[in-house]
Design a protein around this motif. Structure first.
Motif, short mmCIF file in Angstrom:
data_model
loop_
_atom_site.label_atom_id
_atom_site.label_comp_id
_atom_site.label_asym_id
_atom_site.label_seq_id
_atom_site.Cartn_x
_atom_site.Cartn_y
_atom_site.Cartn_z
N ASP A 1 0.84 -1.21 0.00
CA ASP A 1 0.00 0.00 0.00
C ASP A 1 0.87 1.26 0.00
OD1 ASP A 1 -2.38 -1.40 -0.08
OD2 ASP A 1 -2.79 -1.17 2.06
N GLY A 2 1.92 1.26 0.82
CA GLY A 2 2.83 2.40 0.85
C GLY A 2 3.52 2.61 -0.48
N ALA A 3 3.99 1.52 -1.10
CA ALA A 3 4.65 1.62 -2.40
C ALA A 3 3.69 2.18 -3.44
CB ALA A 3 5.18 0.26 -2.83
N ARG A 4 2.45 1.72 -3.43
CA ARG A 4 1.45 2.23 -4.38
C ARG A 4 1.25 3.74 -4.22
NH1 ARG A 4 -2.09 -2.54 -3.30
NH2 ARG A 4 -1.80 -3.86 -5.11
N ARG A 5 1.09 4.18 -2.99
CA ARG A 5 0.87 5.60 -2.72
C ARG A 5 2.03 6.44 -3.24
NH1 ARG A 5 -0.49 3.81 2.31
NH2 ARG A 5 1.41 4.68 3.21
N HIS A 6 3.24 6.04 -2.93
CA HIS A 6 4.40 6.84 -3.29
C HIS A 6 4.69 6.78 -4.79
CE1 HIS A 6 5.32 8.24 0.67
NE2 HIS A 6 5.01 7.03 1.11
N LEU A 7 4.49 5.65 -5.41
CA LEU A 7 4.70 5.57 -6.86
C LEU A 7 3.64 6.36 -7.62
CD1 LEU A 7 5.83 1.88 -7.36
CD2 LEU A 7 7.23 3.95 -7.54
N THR A 8 2.42 6.38 -7.12
CA THR A 8 1.37 7.18 -7.75
C THR A 8 1.75 8.65 -7.72
OG1 THR A 8 -0.32 5.56 -7.20
CG2 THR A 8 -1.08 7.80 -7.65
N ALA A 9 2.30 9.10 -6.61
CA ALA A 9 2.72 10.50 -6.49
C ALA A 9 3.89 10.82 -7.42
CB ALA A 9 3.09 10.82 -5.05
N ARG B 1 4.54 9.27 -10.37
CA ARG B 1 4.25 8.98 -11.77
C ARG B 1 3.97 10.27 -12.54
NH1 ARG B 1 0.30 5.08 -11.32
NH2 ARG B 1 1.98 3.67 -10.82
N THR B 2 4.68 10.46 -13.64
CA THR B 2 4.49 11.65 -14.46
C THR B 2 3.84 11.34 -15.80
OG1 THR B 2 6.73 11.44 -15.33
CG2 THR B 2 6.44 12.88 -13.42
N ALA C 1 -1.38 -3.20 -16.82
CA ALA C 1 -0.47 -4.22 -16.28
C ALA C 1 0.74 -3.56 -15.60
CB ALA C 1 -0.01 -5.17 -17.37
N ASP C 2 1.33 -2.55 -16.25
CA ASP C 2 2.48 -1.88 -15.64
C ASP C 2 2.09 -1.19 -14.34
OD1 ASP C 2 4.11 -2.76 -17.65
OD2 ASP C 2 4.28 -0.82 -18.67
N ALA C 3 0.92 -0.54 -14.34
CA ALA C 3 0.46 0.14 -13.12
C ALA C 3 0.24 -0.87 -11.99
CB ALA C 3 -0.82 0.92 -13.40
N ARG C 4 -0.29 -2.03 -12.33
CA ARG C 4 -0.53 -3.06 -11.32
C ARG C 4 0.79 -3.59 -10.74
NH1 ARG C 4 -3.17 -7.94 -13.61
NH2 ARG C 4 -1.20 -8.99 -13.40
N TRP C 5 1.80 -3.79 -11.60
CA TRP C 5 3.04 -4.42 -11.16
C TRP C 5 4.09 -3.44 -10.66
CZ3 TRP C 5 3.36 -9.15 -9.69
CH2 TRP C 5 2.43 -10.07 -10.17
N ALA C 6 3.96 -2.16 -10.94
CA ALA C 6 4.98 -1.18 -10.53
C ALA C 6 5.29 -1.22 -9.02
CB ALA C 6 4.59 0.22 -10.97
#
Length: 193
Positions: free
Chosen positions: A122-130, A132-133, A139-144
């Motif tokens: 969950d933490g990785a998802r939050r920070h990667l979403t912030a 992402r440019t 598939a990439d969004a799910r696995w990032a």
């Protein structure tokens, strides 16, 4: 005990730190509540009073470990990949006790390991979403976030077998900084870009 001197901590905090240490060293199943109370320098009854059970104490340890990472990550600019890499390297690498605990709980698996991994994910998802440019395909969004955790957790999980392949400890400042910078480049540009 690590962190502050144990005499400066409340009984509740001493119990949590003692459990963190003993769970990391021996695993959850092999650690008794009496051993935790002895390590903390408090009565077994006080452990029951504060946490109810060994499971309650493990939940408090897991919350503390995950909150330590969340608090460290909350202090940075979410769009700064270099700062994110440095903080995650520091949080996952420099704290040997929490690193050993995370290794143990993730490798033991079961509901506790799954819950801790879910918190990290969950933490990785939050920070990667912030960070992402550009848009990603589904598939990439799910696995990032998984890929980011593979890069971060891999050295921690593999530390015992990685150590003999390096000239310095896996989490020494130099290798940690190099690995963090390399991870940032992989995340930003891809391995074969």
């Amino acid at each position: 005990m690590t962190e502050a001197r144990s005499s400066d901590l409340t009984a509740r905090a001493r119990l949590r730190l003692a459990a963190l240490k003993l769970f990391a060293e021996h695993g959850f199943e092999a650690t008794s509540t009496r051993a935790i109370a002895t390590e903390a320098g408090v009565s077994h009854a006080l452990l029951r009073h504060h946490y109810g059970s060994k499971d309650g104490l493990r939940a408090a340890v897991d919350d503390d470990v995950l909150n330590t990472f969340d608090e460290g990550l909350a202090t940075l600019d979410a769009s700064d990949l270099a700062a994110l890499g440095q903080v995650t390297a520091q949080l996952f690498g420099a704290d040997e006790l929490r690193r050993n605990y995370l290794r143990r709980v993730l490798l033991e698996g079961g509901p506790a390991g799954i819950a801790v991994f879910h918190g990290l994910l969950d933490g990785a998802r939050r920070h990667l979403t912030a960070l992402r440019t550009v848009p990603m395909d589904e598939a990439d969004a799910r696995w990032a976030p998984y890929q980011a955790l593979f890069l971060i957790l891999g050295p921690m999980l593999l530390e015992p077998v990685m150590a003999p392949t390096l000239d310095t400890p896996v989490f020494a400042a130099g290798p940690l900084a190099e690995r963090s910078a390399s991870n940032q480049r992989f995340i930003a540009k891809g391995l074969l870009d």
